[in-house]
Design an enzyme around this catalytic site. Structure first.
Site, PDB file in Angstrom:
ATOM      1  N   LYS A 107     -41.038 -19.145 -83.932  1.00  0.00           N
ATOM      2  CA  LYS A 107     -39.651 -18.728 -84.108  1.00  0.00           C
ATOM      3  C   LYS A 107     -39.624 -17.964 -85.419  1.00  0.00           C
ATOM      4  O   LYS A 107     -39.683 -18.537 -86.499  1.00  0.00           O
ATOM      5  CB  LYS A 107     -38.685 -19.909 -84.150  1.00  0.00           C
ATOM      6  N   ALA A 194     -28.251 -20.876 -84.196  1.00  0.00           N
ATOM      7  CA  ALA A 194     -27.521 -21.002 -85.464  1.00  0.00           C
ATOM      8  C   ALA A 194     -26.014 -20.935 -85.309  1.00  0.00           C
ATOM      9  O   ALA A 194     -25.470 -20.077 -84.614  1.00  0.00           O
ATOM     10  CB  ALA A 194     -27.961 -19.962 -86.503  1.00  0.00           C
TER      11      ALA A 194
END
Lengths: 265, 70
Positions: A107, A194
């Protein structure tokens, strides 16, 4: 008397030729203790779990590391490059992560600002190009700009991960239009990463059509992380199912739901 | 007479015996070699090379592992 309901069959989430049943991906940071983390992750139903790469504390080498608590055979450990502010650093951390870890996925985070943790787009693209050439499967954390998302896909990412709102902010999906637009344009899976704060955020996000959600703080900082993990599991499924079912149109006048004929005089 | 080597390990100076390998260093730190990734002077050392890789004076070693993160 209760009737049992069978949920519709869900299609798997496919990222870089790996298949996953769950569209909820979770992080492992910020929990108050390891038992809570393990139980919350279990309750979430997540298969993909992110980890960070950091120096071993040489004064505490006998402490149990994260691999003691999360079995790499049971979970797909996705290493991140959190804390990297240059492409060079992110590449360095990615290579170490692959050496320490169990797969070629990363990631990718290349940050541009400490206060907002918004990404450095140029750095992301540069790091992606290098890492893809080295055989990495790059999942790039990015902002919600369509052009950036397209550039990352062009650079070879196996997934693009636009933020709903800043990391750890819990502000939910700030710009549904941008996320919807990215999802409609890209071919690779879009996983919102997020900013999700509570179950409704996760549900609304999935209703935009995205392929999955990655969250960490929403669970770790809930009063009851395990309870919230259950909620999020349902929310991701609900949002996905609502999206697939095609919502009703919105209108600015009322249309009655009961017949207008047959009223008494 | 052989002098000890001074190497940097995770940013801290450390003394090791001449002829020490990565395996020796990990053992002295009580670190399981399966749980760590090692960088020597900015180059990753493969796990299969830990016992063949000797340390030299002034070497910089990074020992990293997975921790919780988002």
């Amino acid at each position: 008397m209760t009737t049992s309901v069978t949920d519709p069959i869900e299609t798997p989430l496919v990222i870089g030729e790996r298949q996953f049943r769950s569209r909820l991906l979770v992080g492992t940071g910020k929990y108050k203790d390891n038992p809570t983390m393990v139980e919350a992750i279990g309750a979430s139903g997540a298969e993909v779990v992110t980890v960070a790469v950091r120096r071993i504390d040489l004064d505490r080498t006998k402490e149990e590391g994260i691999l003691f608590h999360l079995d790499p055979e049971k979970y797909f450990l996705l290493a991140n490059t959190a804390g990297c502010y240059t492409a060079e650093d992110a590449i360095r951390y990615s290579r170490l992560a692959r050496e320490a870890g169990f797969n070629e996925f990363v990631k990718l985070e290349v940050l541009g600002d400490q206060e907002t943790l918004l990404p450095d787009v140029a750095g992301l693209i540069e790091a992606t190009e290098t890492l893809v050439k080295e055989g990495f499967k790059v999942m790039a954390y990015t902002n919600d700009d369509l052009i950036t998302a397209c550039r990352l896909e062009d650079a070879g990412c196996v997934s693009v991960m636009p933020l709903a709102s800043p990391i750890g902010s819990g502000l939910g999906l700030i710009n549904p239009y941008n996320i919807r637009t990215i999802k409609k344009r890209l071919s690779v899976p879009v996983i919102v990463d997020a900013g999700v704060g509570t179950a409704s955020d996760a549900c609304v996000t999935m209703e935009q059509g995205v392929d999955g959600i990655l969250m960490n703080t929403a669970l770790a900082e809930a009063r009851d992380p395990v309870g919230m993990a259950h909620a999020m599991r349902h929310a991701v499924v609900a949002g996905r199912q609502a999206y697939l079912s095609g919502r009703m149109p919105t209108r600015e006048i009322a249309v009655p739901s009961s017949p207008t004929t047959g009223m008494m005089d | 007479m052989s002098e000890e080597l001074i190497i940097k390990t995770n940013g801290e100076d450390r003394r090791v015996e001449p002829g020490s390998t990565i395996v020796d260093l990990l053992q002295s730190l009580d670190i399981d070699p399966r749980m760590v990734a090692v960088e020597l002077n900015r180059v990753i050392v493969r796990k299969t090379e830990f016992e063949n890789t000797k340390l030299s004076d002034g070497d910089e070693v990074e020992l990293v592992h997975f921790v919780g993160g988002g």
